[in-house]
Design an enzyme around this catalytic site. Structure first.
Site, PDB file in Angstrom:
ATOM      1  N   HIS A  86       0.839  -1.202   0.000  1.00 27.63           N
ATOM      2  CA  HIS A  86       0.000   0.000   0.000  1.00 27.63           C
ATOM      3  C   HIS A  86       0.872   1.249   0.000  1.00 27.63           C
ATOM      4  CE1 HIS A  86      -3.252  -2.708   0.942  1.00 27.63           C
ATOM      5  NE2 HIS A  86      -2.632  -3.108   2.020  1.00 27.63           N
ATOM      6  N   GLU A 104      -1.549  -0.480   8.099  1.00 28.22           N
ATOM      7  CA  GLU A 104      -2.550  -1.377   8.650  1.00 28.22           C
ATOM      8  C   GLU A 104      -1.912  -2.265   9.705  1.00 28.22           C
ATOM      9  OE1 GLU A 104      -3.443  -3.175   4.761  1.00 28.22           O
ATOM     10  OE2 GLU A 104      -2.856  -5.094   5.591  1.00 28.22           O
ATOM     11  N   HIS A 161       3.184  -7.522   1.711  1.00 28.09           N
ATOM     12  CA  HIS A 161       2.556  -8.449   2.642  1.00 28.09           C
ATOM     13  C   HIS A 161       1.447  -9.239   1.968  1.00 28.09           C
ATOM     14  CE1 HIS A 161       0.163  -4.782   2.681  1.00 28.09           C
ATOM     15  NE2 HIS A 161      -0.878  -5.547   2.918  1.00 28.09           N
ATOM     16  N   ARG A 181      -1.268  -4.620  -6.307  1.00 25.74           N
ATOM     17  CA  ARG A 181      -0.967  -6.059  -6.353  1.00 25.74           C
ATOM     18  C   ARG A 181       0.296  -6.329  -7.158  1.00 25.74           C
ATOM     19  NH1 ARG A 181      -6.315  -6.641  -8.283  1.00 25.74           N
ATOM     20  NH2 ARG A 181      -7.630  -6.600  -6.441  1.00 25.74           N
TER      21      ARG A 181
HETATM   22 ZN    ZN Z   1      -2.945  -4.992   2.815  1.00 26.19          ZN
END
Ligand code: ZN
Length: 304
Positions: A86, A104, A161, A181
């Site tokens: 991200h 996150e 991740h 991605r």
């Molecule tokens: Zn994620």
């Protein structure tokens, strides 16, 4: 002037359920254009959390910002999520129409035996990373870590991740839905298509420094313990394990998000059960939670 209604002590929200190629997720406390949770109780029943944020900022200590700062999700990974990364706030603002970046963190609720996560990579620089990606050397490129229930992980923006299959977790994140991605196992979706990859943007945002791990710190309370998992500029996350007793929530924060992990208890006269999430508005910090109960507390720090 409309009459000022008294503020609810707590706000219950109806989760937004979503299914994906890899499993499902439930947005428990969300005020995003892709999912805005409905208020179940009190004066604003039927409105969304996004509406409350826009119209009654006093519930959030008049915190600044266009969007509600947090998003709390439950993720059920039946198979592996894509290998992803991200952006941070700066990159997202420039390249994603002013969107928020995404830090996150994960609290592992359940994990099958030998479950694992992808966390970080072995490339020293961008050239090495590109090389691994071009040659599909994912095992050499990615770092994999074993996972157990009760584990906690902070994933900074820029850290590669992936949640692998057989894991159920609670995610606390910045209010953003931007994912780049790198690899999706060449899977096809329900329409027989591959989901898009975002290699250039991924390589733009991947970081090449070792991430500093914050070690959780646990302190004894009168009845049980409090564990501080992480303190970032975007959110703090703590866990309370209360054994046959009570705790006064005295967090200094604009608002609190609570998710019940285990056991049962009460917040005032409201029964609390496993799996439930609720939001405590500002001014409602002097509340006591009683019972035999474990819960996760997430909140933005005041300085933000
Ligand atoms: Zn994620």
């Amino acid at each position: 002037m409309p009459l000022k209604k008294s503020m609810e002590k707590y706000i219950l929200l109806t989760p937004v359920k979503k299914t994906a190629i890899w499993g499902s997720e439930s947005w428990l406390i969300a005020a995003h254009e892709n999912g805005d949770t409905l208020i179940q109780n009190g004066a604003w029943k039927g409105k969304t959390l996004g509406w409350l944020w826009r119209n009654h900022r006093e519930y959030f200590a008049d915190m600044a910002g266009e969007r509600f700062p947090l998003l709390i999700k439950e993720i059920i990974a039946e198979s592996d999520l894509s290998i992803q990364v991200h952006p941070n706030n700066e990159y997202a603002q420039e390249h994603e129409q002013g969107a928020s970046g995404k830090n996150e963190c994960w609290y592992i609720l359940d994990a099958k035996p030998n479950a694992s996560l992808i966390m970080g990579h072995n490339a020293k620089n961008k050239v090495e990373a590109e090389n691994y990606i071009q040659h599909g050397q994912w095992n050499e490129f990615l770092k994999e870590v074993p996972v157990n229930p009760g584990d906690f992980y902070q994933i900074d923006a820029g850290c590669i991740h992936s949640i692998k299959g057989g894991i159920r977790l609670l995610e606390v994140q910045q209010n953003s839905d931007i994912t780049y991605r790198l690899y999706d196992y060449d899977r096809l979706d329900q329409y027989g298509r591959k989901r898009p990859l975002h290699l250039k943007k991924s390589l733009d945002v991947i970081t090449f420094k070792d991430t500093k791990i914050q070690v959780p710190s646990t302190q004894n309370l009168e009845f049980g313990t409090k564990t501080v998992f992480v303190e970032t500029p975007y959110y703090h996350v703590e866990k309370y394990d209360i054994i046959e007793g009570e705790v006064l929530l005295d967090c200094q924060a604009p608002f609190l998000c609570i998710s019940i992990l285990d056991g049962a208890g009460f917040l005032d006269s409201l029964p609390l059960v496993k799996g439930m999430s609720l939001l405590l508005p500002h001014q409602c910090q002097e509340l006591t939670i009683k019972g035999n109960i474990s819960f996760l507390l997430a909140f933005p720090p005041y300085s933000n």
